[in-house]
Write an enzyme that holds these catalytic residues in place. Structure first.
Site, PDB file in Angstrom:
ATOM      1  N   PHE A   1      -0.546  -5.033  11.184  1.00  0.00           N
ATOM      2  CA  PHE A   1      -1.654  -5.475  10.334  1.00  0.00           C
ATOM      3  C   PHE A   1      -1.440  -6.885   9.801  1.00  0.00           C
ATOM      4  O   PHE A   1      -2.221  -7.362   8.977  1.00  0.00           O
ATOM      5  CB  PHE A   1      -1.851  -4.519   9.154  1.00  0.00           C
ATOM      6  CG  PHE A   1      -1.918  -3.074   9.552  1.00  0.00           C
ATOM      7  CD1 PHE A   1      -1.373  -2.091   8.743  1.00  0.00           C
ATOM      8  CD2 PHE A   1      -2.519  -2.684  10.748  1.00  0.00           C
ATOM      9  CE1 PHE A   1      -1.427  -0.752   9.107  1.00  0.00           C
ATOM     10  CE2 PHE A   1      -2.574  -1.350  11.127  1.00  0.00           C
ATOM     11  CZ  PHE A   1      -2.021  -0.385  10.297  1.00  0.00           C
ATOM     12  N   ILE A   2      -0.391  -7.510  10.259  1.00  0.00           N
ATOM     13  CA  ILE A   2      -0.101  -8.830   9.717  1.00  0.00           C
ATOM     14  C   ILE A   2      -1.209  -9.810  10.077  1.00  0.00           C
ATOM     15  O   ILE A   2      -1.427 -10.802   9.397  1.00  0.00           O
ATOM     16  CB  ILE A   2       1.300  -9.322  10.134  1.00  0.00           C
ATOM     17  CG1 ILE A   2       1.820 -10.331   9.126  1.00  0.00           C
ATOM     18  CG2 ILE A   2       1.299  -9.846  11.569  1.00  0.00           C
ATOM     19  CD1 ILE A   2       3.308 -10.544   9.194  1.00  0.00           C
TER      20      ILE A   2
ATOM     21  N   GLU B   1       0.832  -1.199   0.000  1.00  0.00           N
ATOM     22  CA  GLU B   1       0.000   0.000   0.000  1.00  0.00           C
ATOM     23  C   GLU B   1       0.871   1.255   0.000  1.00  0.00           C
ATOM     24  O   GLU B   1       1.783   1.378   0.821  1.00  0.00           O
ATOM     25  CB  GLU B   1      -0.915   0.001   1.241  1.00  0.00           C
ATOM     26  CG  GLU B   1      -1.913  -1.147   1.230  1.00  0.00           C
ATOM     27  CD  GLU B   1      -2.503  -1.447   2.616  1.00  0.00           C
ATOM     28  OE1 GLU B   1      -3.083  -2.530   2.783  1.00  0.00           O
ATOM     29  OE2 GLU B   1      -2.366  -0.586   3.514  1.00  0.00           O
TER      30      GLU B   1
ATOM     31  N   HIS C   1       0.413   0.450  16.044  1.00  0.00           N
ATOM     32  CA  HIS C   1       1.565   0.856  15.248  1.00  0.00           C
ATOM     33  C   HIS C   1       2.855   0.586  16.017  1.00  0.00           C
ATOM     34  O   HIS C   1       3.862   1.222  15.764  1.00  0.00           O
ATOM     35  CB  HIS C   1       1.485   2.356  14.916  1.00  0.00           C
ATOM     36  CG  HIS C   1       0.416   2.700  13.931  1.00  0.00           C
ATOM     37  ND1 HIS C   1      -0.897   2.402  14.129  1.00  0.00           N
ATOM     38  CD2 HIS C   1       0.479   3.297  12.713  1.00  0.00           C
ATOM     39  CE1 HIS C   1      -1.616   2.814  13.100  1.00  0.00           C
ATOM     40  NE2 HIS C   1      -0.815   3.353  12.226  1.00  0.00           N
TER      41      HIS C   1
ATOM     42  N   GLU D   1      -4.952  -6.785   2.959  1.00  0.00           N
ATOM     43  CA  GLU D   1      -3.722  -7.526   3.272  1.00  0.00           C
ATOM     44  C   GLU D   1      -3.784  -8.987   2.837  1.00  0.00           C
ATOM     45  O   GLU D   1      -2.778  -9.546   2.413  1.00  0.00           O
ATOM     46  CB  GLU D   1      -3.417  -7.429   4.775  1.00  0.00           C
ATOM     47  CG  GLU D   1      -2.726  -6.131   5.201  1.00  0.00           C
ATOM     48  CD  GLU D   1      -3.666  -4.935   5.217  1.00  0.00           C
ATOM     49  OE1 GLU D   1      -4.886  -5.146   5.218  1.00  0.00           O
ATOM     50  OE2 GLU D   1      -3.162  -3.804   5.239  1.00  0.00           O
TER      51      GLU D   1
ATOM     52  N   GLN E   1       2.274  -1.954   5.686  1.00  0.00           N
ATOM     53  CA  GLN E   1       2.523  -0.582   6.114  1.00  0.00           C
ATOM     54  C   GLN E   1       2.952  -0.552   7.579  1.00  0.00           C
ATOM     55  O   GLN E   1       3.829   0.223   7.945  1.00  0.00           O
ATOM     56  CB  GLN E   1       1.289   0.283   5.873  1.00  0.00           C
ATOM     57  CG  GLN E   1       1.624   1.754   5.831  1.00  0.00           C
ATOM     58  CD  GLN E   1       0.604   2.550   5.045  1.00  0.00           C
ATOM     59  OE1 GLN E   1      -0.347   3.068   5.630  1.00  0.00           O
ATOM     60  NE2 GLN E   1       0.794   2.652   3.733  1.00  0.00           N
ATOM     61  N   PHE E   2       2.334  -1.378   8.380  1.00  0.00           N
ATOM     62  CA  PHE E   2       2.777  -1.631   9.740  1.00  0.00           C
ATOM     63  C   PHE E   2       2.600  -3.120   9.980  1.00  0.00           C
ATOM     64  O   PHE E   2       1.577  -3.690   9.609  1.00  0.00           O
ATOM     65  CB  PHE E   2       1.926  -0.837  10.766  1.00  0.00           C
ATOM     66  CG  PHE E   2       2.204   0.632  10.776  1.00  0.00           C
ATOM     67  CD1 PHE E   2       1.551   1.476   9.898  1.00  0.00           C
ATOM     68  CD2 PHE E   2       3.133   1.177  11.655  1.00  0.00           C
ATOM     69  CE1 PHE E   2       1.832   2.844   9.878  1.00  0.00           C
ATOM     70  CE2 PHE E   2       3.407   2.538  11.649  1.00  0.00           C
ATOM     71  CZ  PHE E   2       2.757   3.370  10.759  1.00  0.00           C
TER      72      PHE E   2
END
Lengths: 252, 374
Positions: A85-86, A28, A126, A59, A81-82
């Protein structure tokens, strides 16, 4: 060259993309924006939108599509992106990607990379260190570089590896540490420990941000998969003590 | 002096709108869309849960007494191809019957999942395709990625995957198909609406009348076909694959039929109302195609048909013998193989080496600091 941890990663991915036409980036805001942390800054100008693909906020689709492309012989580098979010792609990573070689004899040479770690006023979404979920998953390699030198060498190794690699970049280290990084092509092999400072009383194994808070005898494993890194040559066997320090969690 | 042309920037995505959406008149406040529907009957029935004394059961309402429609002639299939598809359907059905017997003899380790009543859908659609196929919802984005990889290697391929009325409820289905749509990848998604996701009827999975309508939401063409009519299935699949190979992006095909057994061998499917079984039994895909080939088109005589069946039986018997006589795999073989070790695989691009941009930029853009790190 004296590079920050982030610049070293950027250079590593760039060099691999120049060297191997099957390497491409997907994630992203990585294209014209250059990535939320600017890791892929300048990439789309050099490599074109075909190889630096901006995706919808999806994702599962990012990892799934990277896996599919890997099955055709490409080497995708999928950015989160962070890494917090995995979880959104947990099923794709653990049930599809991690099992591909075992179940189908199909190697999945992809890298999932992104910023993890706290101490940056990022809040709960984050700042996470989610690496241990994946250390527990057979079929994956997990990498947490601790120095700029390691970061470049390890991302290159990760991209060249035929296995899926989850690459956790500690965001606190991104611009805070610098290292002498060779301009030439070098790799740091996955799964080996490096002695940062030798001692006698015991061993402290640390990864990524944990390096900065490790005390006494320090080891710099560079990657967490080598918790099997208590390997043949490591001194914990000799001294009988080992302490593992990862980015500290506090329990309230 | 000749003007220098700036090369057009290539989109990685597509600005395709559903081709059925008309350009609206300025005064109109409502948009209409159309979905292609190949079926020769369009029944409407619904299932809902009702209390019946001490129990709660499923009740079906709607028209279930229509006559069985004829097979719709294919626009593309030859006589030989139809017979070949029929052979595959027969093999499919008889193989499952053989598996069921073996399971009951205790010879099968694991479960058995049937596709009874769905043979036309699986065989005729697969027949349209020469490249990768899969059947899991989680593999929708993966197949999109296969098409992406192929395109990066210079080839527009058609990839096909299947998902059920139950499986399409997952979030990953949306993500994968949306990604394929926005990237204009050649993904042909077959939604096999067989009315049951394990014990859950389609009426409890989604609110739209037809799943093909979902295509509108992705901006891609949607098609409905009778899943018990091999010709309709083939035509829909063929057109979608051709579209994919021309680089026109994904298609969503909804095949309507019913799962005629339970979810798996352990499931007797007693929750399915009997009138529904009766309705779909009359529409058995093999019986319909059998009738089409022998009685309607007269492409097979009775004798040729019997010969074909005998050949399939013989092939299956030989395969069954081979399977039963084969030794079980050694337990040790279950360990290992989680990782690709050095020398294990030599990975090469499957469709061709990607053509890459070689000119370097004169100066890399100066990196701006990320806001997060300030």
């Amino acid at each position: 060259m004296h590079l920050t941890y982030l610049e070293a990663i950027r250079q590593g991915i760039w060099e691999e993309m120049e060297r191997d036409p099957t390497v491409f980036c997907i994630g992203e805001d990585i294209g014209i924006y250059g990535g939320a942390f600017k890791v892929t800054d300048g990439f789309i100008d050099r490599f074109g939108p075909e190889r630096v693909i901006d995706t919808p906020i999806a994702e599962s689709a990012i990892v799934g599509a990277a896996f599919g492309a890997a099955l055709t012989g490409m080497r995708p580098v999928a950015e989160f992106q962070f890494m917090d979010f995995i979880g959104c792609a947990f099923n794709q990573i653990t049930n599809m990607v991690a099992k591909a070689h075992y179940r189908w004899g199909a190697p999945a040479p992809l890298v999932v990379r992104g910023p993890s770690g706290g101490n940056v006023h990022g809040g709960p979404f984050h700042s996470q260190n989610p690496e241990m979920y994946f250390v527990h998953t057979p079929g994956l390699k997990v990498v947490c570089p601790a120095t700029a030198y390691d970061a470049k060498g390890l991302i290159k190794s990760a991209i060249r590896d035929n296995n899926p690699v989850i690459f956790f970049e500690h965001k606190y280290l991104y611009r805070r540490i610098k290292d002498d990084v060779p301009a030439d092509d070098y790799i740091v092999p996955l799964g080996e420990a490096r002695v940062a400072r030798a001692g006698h009383a015991g061993s402290v194994l640390a990864a990524a941000g944990g390096i900065l808070s490790a005390q006494g005898q320090r080891r710099n494993p560079g990657n967490a998969k080598a918790l099997g890194l208590l390997a043949a040559n490591s001194e914990p066997r000799a001294s009988g003590h080992a302490t593992l320090v990862l980015s500290p969690y506090s329990r309230v | 002096m000749a003007k220098k042309h700036k090369p057009k920037a290539k989109h990685s995505g597509s600005n395709h709108r559903p081709h059925s959406a008309p350009k609206g008149r300025a005064a109109s406040t409502t948009r209409t869309y159309s979905i292609l529907d190949y079926r020769l009957e369009k029944p409407s029935f619904h299932l809902r849960q009702v209390r019946d004394g001490d129990t709660v059961r499923y009740e079906v309402t709607g028209t279930l007494d229509g006559a069985v429609p004829p097979i719709r002639d294919s626009k593309y299939l030859s006589k030989q191809q139809c017979i070949e598809i029929y052979r595959w359907m027969l093999l499919n059905r008889k193989m499952e019957a053989a598996l069921e017997n073996l399971y009951k003899q205790g010879k099968v380790v694991g479960g058995v999942y049937f596709g009874l009543g769905q043979e036309a859908c699986s065989c005729a659609s697969a027949y349209a395709l020469v490249a990768p196929i899969s059947t899991l919802g989680d593999l929708i984005p993966v197949l999109a990625g296969v098409a992406l990889g192929a395109r990066l290697q210079g080839k527009n391929i058609a990839v096909m995957t299947y998902i059920g009325d139950g499986g399409q409820s997952t979030g990953v289905t949306y993500e994968g198909l949306n990604f394929a749509a926005v990237q204009n990848l050649g993904l042909v998604l077959f939604v096999e609406n067989n009315l049951w996701g394990y014990s859950t009827p389609a009426d409890m999975q989604f609110r739209v009348e037809d799943l093909a309508e979902r295509a509108i939401a992705y901006g891609i063409p949607g098609v409905i076909a009778d899943g018990t009519d091999a010709c309709q299935i083939y035509d829909a699949a063929h057109e979608a694959c051709e579209r994919a190979r021309r680089g026109e992006g994904p298609t969503l095909i909804e095949a309507k039929m019913m799962r005629m057994k339970g979810h798996a061998i352990h499931d007797a499917a007693e929750y399915v109302p009997k009138p529904l079984f009766e309705y779909w039994k009359k529409r058995d895909p093999i019986a319909r195609f059998d009738n089409y080939l022998v009685n309607v088109k007269k492409w097979l005589t009775r004798a040729e048909h019997e010969k074909l069946v005998a050949e399939v039986d013989a092939q299956l018997e030989a395969d069954r013998e081979f399977a039963v006589a084969s030794p079980m795999p050694k337990p040790e073989t279950a360990a290992g193989g989680t990782c690709c070790e050095p020398g294990c695989h030599d990975i090469k691009p499957k469709y061709g080496v990607p053509k890459v941009r070689t000119e370097k930029v004169s100066s890399a853009r100066r990196a701006q600091a990320a806001l997060h790190l300030k």
